[in-house]
Motif scaffolding. Structure first.
Motif: not given
Length: 225
Positions: A137, A140, A152-157, A160
């Motif tokens: 985290t 990322r 991507t940012a949304k894929e990471y969120e 997680e």
């Protein structure tokens, strides 16, 4: 490790409701049904947040709150049927960080808990692990079977969220609220699109599926049966 929350509440029905809601969200939960026992738990377990009823046997919530505040900066969310401005002022002056009047909405309570934890705790870097997948985290970055997975940012969120709730079925509405912070509505397929993206990136070299569909409900991260 997920946050530890202490509930000090003598109404068993309310206590069970909050305990179930918090456990479902992945929190570690301790409970007490009187003020003195709650204060002892607060000192022994060092919770990340305390949910505190005002009217308690043995020692009332105001006194418990005052003593918790003397011992440190643990955030306190006070629950009470007392709903006048004077009552609110008294509760906040005793050291409460937030104040909710009974009856309350569980989703609002959970949102206020998340907000208090964000405000009062520095962001902690964790390495989440599930099967052969790890997620750092801090950087990322995701690594599966020793290989870096570009997200991507949304894929990471989204990933997680699943890794913080392994083997737990997450409803579509819950995922929308946590990842996109609003409800797209039942007709949107944006979640399905991102689930497909994640699966494509995580299932290289014919690796087994980790994110599974629960038809009519949502999705779950679990091992293949």
């Amino acid at each position: 490790m997920n946050e530890r929350i202490l509930i000090i509440e003598d109404d068993q029905a309310i206590l069970r409701l909050i305990q179930r809601g918090l456990s479902y969200e992945g929190y570690h939960v301790d409970t007490a049904v009187d003020g003195r026992a709650g204060l002892n738990l607060a000192r022994d377990r060092s919770p990340d947040l305390v949910i505190l009823d005002w009217m308690l046997p043995g020692m009332d919530g105001l006194e418990v709150c005052h003593r918790i505040r003397m011992g440190g900066n643990t955030p306190v969310l006070m629950l009470t049927a007392k709903d006048t401005i004077q009552d609110r002022v008294q509760g906040l002056d005793a050291g409460a960080d937030d104040y909710m009047v009974k009856p309350f909405n569980l989703d609002e309570l959970l949102a206020r808990i998340r907000a208090l934890l964000r405000r009062t705790q520095p962001e902690r870097i964790q390495v989440l692990k599930f099967a052969d997948l790890t997620l750092d985290t801090g950087s990322r970055q995701a690594i599966r079977a020793g290989k870096l997975v570009q997200l991507t940012a949304k894929e990471y969120e989204l990933l997680e969220l699943f890794m913080r709730h392994p083997r737990q079925v997450l409803k579509r509405d819950t995922i929308f609220e946590r990842v996109w912070e609003y409800d797209f509505g039942g007709e949107s397929n944006v979640l399905e699109v991102y689930i497909r993206y994640l699966r494509q990136k995580l299932e290289f070299d014919d690796l087994p599926r980790l994110i599974h569909t629960v038809r009519g409900v949502g999705y779950v991260m679990r091992e293949e049966p």
